[in-house]
Design a protein around this motif. Structure first.
Motif, mmCIF file in Angstrom:
data_model
loop_
_atom_site.group_PDB
_atom_site.id
_atom_site.type_symbol
_atom_site.label_atom_id
_atom_site.label_comp_id
_atom_site.label_asym_id
_atom_site.label_seq_id
_atom_site.Cartn_x
_atom_site.Cartn_y
_atom_site.Cartn_z
ATOM 1 N N ASP A 84 17.652 68.291 6.102
ATOM 2 C CA ASP A 84 18.907 67.818 6.680
ATOM 3 C C ASP A 84 19.366 66.517 6.028
ATOM 4 N N LEU A 85 18.427 65.604 5.771
ATOM 5 C CA LEU A 85 18.779 64.343 5.118
ATOM 6 C C LEU A 85 19.241 64.567 3.687
ATOM 7 N N LYS A 130 26.156 65.744 0.299
ATOM 8 C CA LYS A 130 27.573 65.777 0.686
ATOM 9 C C LYS A 130 28.240 64.436 0.431
ATOM 10 N N ILE A 131 27.539 63.347 0.706
ATOM 11 C CA ILE A 131 28.090 62.005 0.500
ATOM 12 C C ILE A 131 28.335 61.744 -0.986
ATOM 13 N N ASN A 132 27.405 62.181 -1.833
ATOM 14 C CA ASN A 132 27.470 61.869 -3.264
ATOM 15 C C ASN A 132 28.352 62.815 -4.065
ATOM 16 N N GLN A 133 28.966 63.784 -3.424
ATOM 17 C CA GLN A 133 29.836 64.716 -4.171
ATOM 18 C C GLN A 133 31.222 64.201 -4.297
#
Length: 62
Positions: free
Chosen positions: A52-53, A59-62
């Motif tokens: 999950d992490l 998702k944040i780094n895309q």
């Protein structure tokens, strides 16, 4: 305590290898996982937490 840390690192390494995650992200995951540590968590539950992490950071780094 050392045994628990060792097992957590092994589980994290497995998940990171499966997802081709860099070492820096793994270190961030270790720090984040310490915030979410629960007593008597099964290895399967810990793997899910790591996954999950990883998904969250991807998702944040895309």
């Amino acid at each position: 305590m050392k045994e628990i840390k060792r097992r957590e690192l092994e589980l994290l390494a497995d998940v990171c290898n499966k997802n081709d995650v860099p070492l820096k992200l793994a270190k961030d995951l270790i720090k984040a996982s310490e915030k979410f540590t629960y007593e008597n968590v099964s290895p399967g539950a810990r793997i899910k937490e790591y996954q999950d992490l990883i998904d969250f950071h991807i998702k944040i780094n895309q």
